[in-house]
Design an enzyme around this catalytic site. Structure first.
Site, short mmCIF file in Angstrom:
data_model
loop_
_atom_site.label_atom_id
_atom_site.label_comp_id
_atom_site.label_asym_id
_atom_site.label_seq_id
_atom_site.Cartn_x
_atom_site.Cartn_y
_atom_site.Cartn_z
N TYR A 142 0.92 -1.18 0.01
CA TYR A 142 0.02 0.06 -0.04
C TYR A 142 1.11 1.17 -0.08
O TYR A 142 1.81 1.22 0.82
CB TYR A 142 -0.72 0.08 1.30
CG TYR A 142 -1.73 1.16 1.68
CD1 TYR A 142 -1.24 1.94 2.36
CD2 TYR A 142 -2.64 1.62 0.55
CE1 TYR A 142 -2.24 3.11 2.80
CE2 TYR A 142 -3.67 2.80 0.90
CZ TYR A 142 -3.40 3.55 1.87
OH TYR A 142 -3.95 4.68 2.06
N ASP A 237 8.88 2.88 -1.13
CA ASP A 237 8.22 3.50 -0.25
C ASP A 237 8.78 3.16 1.32
O ASP A 237 8.39 2.02 1.56
CB ASP A 237 6.85 2.96 -0.42
CG ASP A 237 5.66 3.43 0.26
OD1 ASP A 237 4.52 3.73 0.03
OD2 ASP A 237 6.15 4.39 1.45
N LYS A 270 5.35 9.21 8.52
CA LYS A 270 5.29 8.70 9.97
C LYS A 270 6.51 9.21 10.92
O LYS A 270 6.27 10.24 11.47
CB LYS A 270 5.30 7.30 9.90
CG LYS A 270 3.75 6.55 8.98
CD LYS A 270 3.95 5.07 8.87
CE LYS A 270 2.91 4.70 8.18
NZ LYS A 270 1.53 4.61 8.66
P1 KE4 Z 1 -0.60 8.48 4.65
O1 KE4 Z 1 -1.11 9.18 3.41
O2 KE4 Z 1 -1.52 7.33 5.54
O3 KE4 Z 1 0.13 9.30 5.53
O4 KE4 Z 1 0.59 7.27 4.23
C1 KE4 Z 1 0.12 6.34 3.21
C2 KE4 Z 1 1.29 5.10 3.35
C3 KE4 Z 1 2.09 5.11 2.19
N1 KE4 Z 1 2.85 4.01 2.31
C4 KE4 Z 1 3.07 3.10 3.36
C5 KE4 Z 1 3.90 1.97 3.29
C6 KE4 Z 1 2.11 3.30 4.13
O5 KE4 Z 1 2.21 2.30 5.08
C7 KE4 Z 1 1.17 4.38 4.34
C8 KE4 Z 1 0.08 4.25 5.43
N2 KE4 Z 1 -0.15 3.35 6.41
C9 KE4 Z 1 -1.59 2.94 6.90
C10 KE4 Z 1 -0.96 1.57 7.68
N3 KE4 Z 1 -1.27 0.34 6.84
C11 KE4 Z 1 -1.92 4.15 7.77
C12 KE4 Z 1 -3.02 3.87 8.41
C13 KE4 Z 1 -4.30 4.32 8.01
O6 KE4 Z 1 -4.39 4.08 6.64
O7 KE4 Z 1 -4.93 4.97 8.72
#
Ligand code: KE4
Length: 428
Positions: A142, A237, A270
């Site tokens: 993701y 990523d 993060k």
């Molecule tokens: P954000 O847009 O949520 O800040 O980041 C997206 C993203 C991009 N790349 C990776 C590898 C990620 O894990 C994420 C976001 N991770 C999720 C957890 N699986 C955030 C939790 C959520 O979606 O509420």
């Protein structure tokens, strides 16, 4: 005092699904989400006053634990000086320099407000730099919710991807190819078929979005070679792995095993925000020079490099560089995984786990899965029971079996022992 159920009922009236991000709604595990009122160190408290040992840490940012005094102090000072200016500040330079010091593959970095924004911008930059359209991603990874990334595999490798979300027109994902993680044959075939049309390959080096799956060294080595050979950019990523699995992020681990290994672009989030809205993408000067205002690839943001978020992120990045930080964090996380596996063995339940730095995952299986189908093959019943049995005992794990887990520097050996004791009961 409102109960979690009452709050959830009320939230669903004004917020879709009662949450501002889907995974928080507990739909994968069932039950009522916990409405958190405050957090401190390794702990969070919900609206009913229940304390939890927190193994989510806001999905990665809270590597220091909640409410680290030096971070709070820096944020409080920054707030007083101004919440947002929409103009450059010195602290953005300091944060950029700190990130580049820790990421030898990059010479410049652009700050944004979320991992989605960073990943989306990195893809646009890769397409602008190469003049190509095709994008490869891997099933189970993701990279945020940008349209081009909400796609599942097409029928053939080089055929069109299909949207996984409503509202994404097929033509938006037609250039996105979805391959199987750790499958060397598939990347060989894709590059053989359309290698000179590929702008970039985007990958989670350790896939925390299918719990915890490592890209094998042979796979990563071959991927790097194929990208170089065909002029495609390799985009790491590291939103989840960045500064979480090692001080040099996951790319430093591959650089130890593959001579001269570097990704072409890196995406962070993060941890670099320390819990506030801050993400970034970084790379060599010649690629980053394509970005507005220098070059033709547009990208912008009102709150990019926000002065309060940079204070939070910069303080966090300085603290994780202290001697022994990752050794202690890695040992703490390993003792959790070993403890859980021991409790499972004692209960006669098949469980296998893995961890790197402060990131961990575990599967109710006999061996570690290497790709998405293998992760999903075991179903989620056992996990969902375990999740609720642990939640009832004050242990807050990710409410979905395809998510990773996070340990902070604030988790003590006693917290780990208490967690393992709870797991022993839960698993039996
Ligand atoms: P954000 O847009 O949520 O800040 O980041 C997206 C993203 C991009 N790349 C990776 C590898 C990620 O894990 C994420 C976001 N991770 C999720 C957890 N699986 C955030 C939790 C959520 O979606 O509420």
């Amino acid at each position: 005092m409102s109960t979690n159920a009452a709050l959830f009922e009320r939230a669903q009236r004004s917020i879709p699904g009662g949450v501002n991000s889907p995974v928080r709604a507990f739909r994968a595990v069932g039950g009522t989400p916990r409405f958190i009122t405050r957090a401190q160190g390794a702990y969070m408290w919900d609206a009913e006053g229940q304390r939890y040992i927190d193994y989510i840490g806001s999905w990665g940012p809270m590597i220091l634990g909640h409410g680290h005094p030096e971070v709070l102090d820096a944020v409080q000072k920054a707030v007083v000086d101004g919440l947002s200016f929409g103009a450059p500040t010195e602290r953005e330079i300091e944060l950029a320099e700190e990130i580049l010091k820790l990421v030898p593959s990059a010479e410049q970095v652009r700050l944004v407000s979320s991992g989605t924004e960073a990943g989306m911008s990195a893809i646009r930059l890769a397409r602008g730099f190469t003049g190509r359209s095709r994008l490869i991603k891997f099933e189970g990874c993701y990279h945020g919710h940008a349209d081009a990334l909400l796609v599942k595999a097409g029928s053939g490798l080089a055929t069109f991807g299909h949207p996984t979300s409503a509202g994404v027109p097929p033509e938006v994902v037609q250039h996105t190819m979805v391959l199987e993680y750790n499958n060397v044959e598939q990347i060989e075939q894709a590059f053989a078929e359309v290698g000179n049309e590929i702008a970039c390959v985007m990958i989670e080096p350790i896939a925390g979005n299918m719990n915890f799956v490592r890209a094998s060294v042979p796979f990563m080595k071959r991927l790097r070679e194929l990208c170089t050979q065909h002029g495609a950019l390799l985009v790491f990523d590291e939103v989840m792995t960045g500064f979480r699995v090692a001080l040099g992020s996951a790319q430093s681990l591959y650089a130890q095993q593959i001579a001269g290994f570097k990704p072409d672009l890196s995406v962070f989030g993060k941890v670099i925000g320390g819990g506030m809205p801050l993400a970034a993408f970084a790379g060599p000067r010649d690629i980053m020079a394509k970005l507005a205002p220098l070059g033709p690839v547009y990208q912008a943001g009102t709150l990019s490099g926000n002065p309060v978020a940079t204070a939070c992120g910069l303080t966090t990045l300085k603290i994780i560089q202290r001697p022994g930080f990752y050794e202690a964090l890695g040992q703490r996380t390993q003792s959790l995984i070993q403890g859980l596996a021991g409790a499972a063995q004692q209960a006669g339940v098949p469980m296998v786990g893995d961890s790197q730095g402060g990131l961990f995952g575990f599967f109710f299986a006999d061996h570690l899965p290497q790709n998405y189908p293998a992760v999903m093959a075991h179903g989620s019943d056992k996990f969902n029971h375990f999740f609720h049995a642990m939640l009832a005992r004050g242990m807050y794990f990710a409410p979905a079996m395809y998510e990773a887990g996070f340990v902070s520097a604030a988790h003590t050996e006693q917290d780990i022992a208490d967690t393992v004791a709870a797991a022993t009961q839960a698993l039996s």
